[in-house]
Every structure is written in structure tokens, then in C-alpha cells.
Motif scaffolding. Sequence first.
Motif, mmCIF file in Angstrom:
data_model
loop_
_atom_site.group_PDB
_atom_site.id
_atom_site.type_symbol
_atom_site.label_atom_id
_atom_site.label_comp_id
_atom_site.label_asym_id
_atom_site.label_seq_id
_atom_site.Cartn_x
_atom_site.Cartn_y
_atom_site.Cartn_z
ATOM 1 N N ARG A 1 -8.692 3.110 -114.322
ATOM 2 C CA ARG A 1 -9.452 2.972 -115.552
ATOM 3 C C ARG A 1 -10.954 3.091 -115.306
ATOM 4 O O ARG A 1 -11.499 2.485 -114.380
ATOM 5 N N ASP B 1 -5.099 6.442 -122.497
ATOM 6 C CA ASP B 1 -3.699 6.028 -122.446
ATOM 7 C C ASP B 1 -3.300 5.357 -123.763
ATOM 8 O O ASP B 1 -4.101 5.279 -124.709
ATOM 9 N N ASN B 2 -2.065 4.877 -123.831
ATOM 10 C CA ASN B 2 -1.559 4.326 -125.092
ATOM 11 C C ASN B 2 -2.162 2.973 -125.447
ATOM 12 O O ASN B 2 -1.894 2.434 -126.525
ATOM 13 N N GLN B 3 -2.978 2.413 -124.559
ATOM 14 C CA GLN B 3 -3.668 1.166 -124.860
ATOM 15 C C GLN B 3 -5.149 1.383 -125.170
ATOM 16 O O GLN B 3 -5.881 0.422 -125.404
ATOM 17 N N ILE C 1 -8.600 6.749 -118.643
ATOM 18 C CA ILE C 1 -7.986 6.753 -117.316
ATOM 19 C C ILE C 1 -8.047 8.151 -116.713
ATOM 20 O O ILE C 1 -8.269 9.154 -117.401
ATOM 21 N N LYS D 1 -4.065 6.959 -113.113
ATOM 22 C CA LYS D 1 -3.981 5.788 -114.002
ATOM 23 C C LYS D 1 -5.072 4.757 -113.711
ATOM 24 O O LYS D 1 -4.963 3.604 -114.140
ATOM 25 N N ASP E 1 -5.943 10.798 -113.634
ATOM 26 C CA ASP E 1 -4.550 11.182 -113.374
ATOM 27 C C ASP E 1 -3.809 10.149 -112.539
ATOM 28 O O ASP E 1 -2.570 10.138 -112.515
ATOM 29 N N HIS F 1 -8.613 10.973 -119.653
ATOM 30 C CA HIS F 1 -7.930 10.985 -120.940
ATOM 31 C C HIS F 1 -7.673 9.539 -121.342
ATOM 32 O O HIS F 1 -8.021 8.618 -120.607
#
Length: 415
Positions: free
Chosen positions: A121, A109-111, A115, A119, A117, A107
Motif C-alpha cells: 500500500r 483495491d476493493n477497500q 496498491i 499488494k 502489483d 491501482h
Amino acid sequence: MSFQQGLSGLDAAASALDVIGNNVANASTVGFKRGNTNFADVYAASLGIVGASQIGIGVSVGAIQQQFTQGNLTTTDNALDLAVNGGGFFRMSDDGAISYTRNGQFHIDNQGYIINDQKLRLTGYPVSVTGAVTPANPIELQLSASQIPPRATSDPLAGDVTAVLNLDARATVPVLVPFDYTNPSTYNFSTALTVFDTLGVPHNLTTFYVLNPPTPPTGGEWTVHATLDGANPQTLAGNLVFDTSGALSSTPTYTLPSWPLSSGAQTPWSPGVIDFTGTTQYGSASSVDRLTQGGYATGSLVGIGVLSDGIVQGRYSNGQTRSMGQLVLATFADPNGLLNLGNNQWSATSTSGPELVGAPASGSRGVIQSAAVEDSNVDLTNELVAMITAQRNYQANAQTIKTQDQIMQTLINLR
């Protein structure tokens, strides 16, 4: 010695049950690869004993190997759920620390990074400003949600306006002259197309086709007029001339006239060149076979998809698509040499060999299926049967210890 043999058998059977239990526990873990327990017999090293006289001293676990066979693919509703159909591992980065996985549940991320689960990349190749993939050292893929700028119809990258028509060979010269775009009796045929100026503002380009008197009487000649937004009619610098077979015999390309604009875009402005290649004059109703242009307005990101070759493609509100990066897959000379880190992650070791990175569908690497995940390759039926076998082995080794104990007790009781 039988105690030692039995104990080694109990230990080996227990290890096999541990591996089977781990397989069963991960039967629903996406991207999990089942393990197999490999056994090895044990002999004492000694001098002066020929091979026919050697008695083994038990069993050991030679290796626990994961089986990197393909798991089934299950479709999902998330376009960033990715499955590798074939060889290779997704390449993940944790602040530069590289690991590998077959679990493609991703999914954003806010950047804007892709990523998992944990986190980590996803890495891949970047793209240039034109959307061309730049094979280089893989980087962490970061997707931009910015609008894409507009492209004017006159931009060389947009190509020419194309018009493939059939103009009716049975048409007659209009009785009413001169040409008046507001009066259909003064022309034979018209068609319209939306074009975009340098700010991406849409305009309506309408072309009108007027059959000229037959001079000479063979073939046909048509004058083309054009208006922008229904005003300021202008005539193209050249007529469409057809031979007696209905094929275009004049030059097929003409520069469209310029019109003054009030949108704040470049003015006066011309949509560029119009290409009539393929236009005919046959004895059927005038019609449009193809009418295209390459300009577009600005667009906002409305969706993301991943193609089979790993290209991450953005879809925009103006109907355009744009490559945003290309994920890479890593392969290894010996996948069983990878170090299992948990969370479906592996790292390279000297045994596995260095990573061999490339685009999906290249070399021995598999293809990517979007909106799908790779299921665990654990077969529960096989595991349950193997569990019964390991349990029987455990019981049999326990029985050898019990039997040896009874024999020793008999010896001790001798008087």
C-alpha cells in the motif's frame, strides 16, 4: 600463483557477466536501476617485502552498485501510473513493514487503498474534512468512493454570489410601470444564475435591473429586483448608484431576499449576499462579465488524478474536486546502501541511513507525473558492449591458466 590469479579473474569476469545479464533481463522493467560491477585488486599481506617487490594475487569484486539515475518517462492510460521525475522513492507499507520503490504502477483495491502489483500500500499524508493536507506520520492512503455532501449557496464557505456587470449608460427609463418580471418592457436588463439550497437542490435566481429617473441628473441609479424559480419577485434593500465616470459609488454588497421553499430544505431561505464589486455603467450594451456562486449539489466520484505535488484529487459529478490525500517521497543519505528486496523494492539499512520523508517537489525530491511510468535506466547498447568486454576478460584469464599449465607441464617433464 598464476592459477590463483587466473581463477580470481574468471570469477570476477563471471560476476560482471551476471550483472550485465541481469541488466539486460530488466531492460523493460519499470523503475529498474542498472547495476555496475566494481573491481578491486588483491595483494597478500606479508612482512619484509617492499612495495616494488609485491606481486598481486588476483582480483575481487569490490561492490555491485546500482545506478540511481533518472529513467525515461513513458505515458500511459492509467491516472494512477505515477513516475517520479527527480529524486526520491515511493514509500510502501506491507502491514506496517516499510519498503521503497521507483515503480509507480498503482491501482485501487476493493477497500480503496492504492496498491502495487505486490499488494503493498502506498503511504502519504491524510487530509482533514475540509480537504486540507495534514502533515503527520505517513499512513496508508485509502480513498473513499462516498458522495460528497452538498453546499448551499448561503454557506459562508461558499462565499458571496458575485455579479460583475455593465449596465448600459445609454439606457432610458422604462415607460411602463410598475415593475413586472413577466413583462420585459418594465425593466432594462436581466440575468440568471443557478443557486443551491441546504439540501443541494438547484434553484434559478434571476435578477432584474431597472433604471430610475435621473434625480440628480448626473450618474445613474438602478433598482434591482430578484425572483427565485420565476416567482415571488422581491426588491433588494438598496440601489446601484454610479458616478459620472461609470464607477459604482454605492455599497457593492446587498443581502438577497428570502423565499419559501418546498424542497424540505431550510425555509424561508436566502442565497446570501450578492457582491456587485466591479460593476460599471458604460456606454455599451448591458452584459455580464462574471456571475458566480460557490454552492453545489451532492456529487459522486467519477475520477481520480494525482497532481505534481503528490496531491491525490477526486473529481465528482457535480464538477467539484476534493483532495483525498498526498503521497510522500523518501530520500536517503546513501541510496546505494539500500537493501534490494526484489520486485523493485528496497529497504533501509544502517548504511543507507534513515528515511527522510516529505512531499514531492520539496527539498531534493522530484515531482510526480501522473499517467506515466519511469522506464528502466538500462542502455542496451552500452550493456552489449560491456558484455563483449567482460567476455574478452574471461577468455584472457582462461588463457593465463592454460599458459601456466603448459609451463608446469614443461617443468614436470624435465628429467
